[in-house]
Write a protein that holds these residues in place. Structure first.
Motif, mmCIF file in Angstrom:
data_model
loop_
_atom_site.group_PDB
_atom_site.id
_atom_site.type_symbol
_atom_site.label_atom_id
_atom_site.label_comp_id
_atom_site.label_asym_id
_atom_site.label_seq_id
_atom_site.Cartn_x
_atom_site.Cartn_y
_atom_site.Cartn_z
ATOM 1 N N PRO A 74 -19.229 -35.749 -20.148
ATOM 2 C CA PRO A 74 -20.307 -34.642 -19.641
ATOM 3 C C PRO A 74 -21.182 -34.141 -20.401
ATOM 4 C CG PRO A 74 -18.007 -33.551 -20.091
ATOM 5 C CD PRO A 74 -17.800 -35.294 -20.418
ATOM 6 N N ALA A 75 -21.752 -35.150 -21.262
ATOM 7 C CA ALA A 75 -22.982 -34.553 -21.802
ATOM 8 C C ALA A 75 -24.092 -34.088 -21.056
ATOM 9 C CB ALA A 75 -23.505 -35.937 -22.771
ATOM 10 N N GLU A 76 -24.900 -32.953 -21.572
ATOM 11 C CA GLU A 76 -26.102 -32.342 -20.947
ATOM 12 C C GLU A 76 -27.221 -32.228 -21.907
ATOM 13 O OE1 GLU A 76 -24.332 -28.397 -20.064
ATOM 14 O OE2 GLU A 76 -23.625 -29.147 -18.247
ATOM 15 N N GLU A 78 -30.605 -31.505 -23.029
ATOM 16 C CA GLU A 78 -31.637 -30.282 -22.778
ATOM 17 C C GLU A 78 -32.901 -30.354 -23.596
ATOM 18 O OE1 GLU A 78 -30.931 -25.865 -24.195
ATOM 19 O OE2 GLU A 78 -29.608 -26.387 -22.696
ATOM 20 N N LEU A 110 -32.388 -29.211 -17.900
ATOM 21 C CA LEU A 110 -30.889 -29.416 -18.162
ATOM 22 C C LEU A 110 -30.475 -30.397 -17.423
ATOM 23 C CD1 LEU A 110 -28.525 -28.555 -19.870
ATOM 24 C CD2 LEU A 110 -27.820 -27.269 -17.945
ATOM 25 N N HIS A 111 -29.918 -31.612 -17.842
ATOM 26 C CA HIS A 111 -29.447 -32.597 -16.864
ATOM 27 C C HIS A 111 -28.343 -33.172 -17.398
ATOM 28 C CE1 HIS A 111 -29.053 -37.119 -15.699
ATOM 29 N NE2 HIS A 111 -29.227 -36.492 -14.499
ATOM 30 N N ARG A 112 -27.224 -33.138 -16.707
ATOM 31 C CA ARG A 112 -25.789 -33.569 -16.768
ATOM 32 C C ARG A 112 -25.558 -35.067 -16.660
ATOM 33 N NH1 ARG A 112 -19.744 -31.168 -16.347
ATOM 34 N NH2 ARG A 112 -20.836 -29.464 -17.377
ATOM 35 N N LEU A 113 -25.259 -35.681 -17.615
ATOM 36 C CA LEU A 113 -25.274 -37.184 -17.320
ATOM 37 C C LEU A 113 -24.370 -37.654 -16.337
ATOM 38 C CD1 LEU A 113 -25.201 -38.526 -21.172
ATOM 39 C CD2 LEU A 113 -27.100 -38.363 -19.575
ATOM 40 N N GLU A 115 -24.906 -37.004 -13.114
ATOM 41 C CA GLU A 115 -24.937 -36.065 -11.958
ATOM 42 C C GLU A 115 -26.429 -36.578 -11.400
ATOM 43 O OE1 GLU A 115 -24.616 -32.061 -12.433
ATOM 44 O OE2 GLU A 115 -22.447 -32.237 -12.795
ATOM 45 N N LEU A 118 -31.036 -32.018 -11.448
ATOM 46 C CA LEU A 118 -31.406 -31.325 -12.966
ATOM 47 C C LEU A 118 -31.663 -29.888 -12.625
ATOM 48 C CD1 LEU A 118 -34.582 -31.118 -13.220
ATOM 49 C CD2 LEU A 118 -34.460 -33.604 -13.594
ATOM 50 N N HIS A 119 -31.495 -29.002 -13.597
ATOM 51 C CA HIS A 119 -31.758 -27.725 -13.603
ATOM 52 C C HIS A 119 -32.857 -27.344 -14.514
ATOM 53 C CE1 HIS A 119 -28.093 -27.162 -11.127
ATOM 54 N NE2 HIS A 119 -27.387 -28.065 -11.938
#
Length: 139
Positions: A74-76, A78, A110-113, A115, A118-119
């Protein structure tokens, strides 16, 4: 020896006059690789672990590898961006909108790999936008 002389065991010389190794055929390379692997030995040094004297081979035999994870880590990633005068933030070759009043502001994407969303966050970590992630460079 001249720059074009052939040295025993070498096919030719390089541009700087140094001998260039002869090209071996694929079977010869495979035989050499197999010989090196056959000669490879497990580390035979003894280590004291929890009061017992063991080798690396003992540890390898006793501890099987874990299963490969079924989900991505769960890398994010940023990244920091500046909101354009049109209220857009570019990420991975695509523009994403933010609410009015933010042109020129610094935001974080921010994007969680793994998913699909993005936020976009303010520097204070308040989420100001959430978008479905577009394919890279489609924007």
């Amino acid at each position: 020896m001249t720059a074009h002389a052939v040295h025993p065991g070498y096919a030719a010389t390089s541009l700087r006059g140094h001998p260039a190794p002869a090209h071996r055929s694929a079977p010869a390379r495979d035989d050499e690789r197999a010989r090196r692997l056959r000669d490879l030995r497990m580390d035979e040094r003894r280590r004291l672990i929890e009061g017992a004297s063991v080798t690396a081979a003992d540890l390898a035999a006793a501890g099987p590898l874990l299963d490969v994870p079924t989900r991505l880590f769960p890398a994010e990633p940023e990244v920091e961006r500046t909101v354009s005068p049109q209220g857009l933030v570019c990420f991975d070759g695509n523009p994403y909108s933010v609410p009015p009043g933010l042109p020129g502001a610094q935001v974080k994407v921010l994007h969680r790999l793994g998913e699909d969303y993005l936020h976009i966050l303010t520097v204070g970590r308040a989420v100001v936008a959430k978008h479905r992630r577009a394919p890279s460079g489609s924007g």
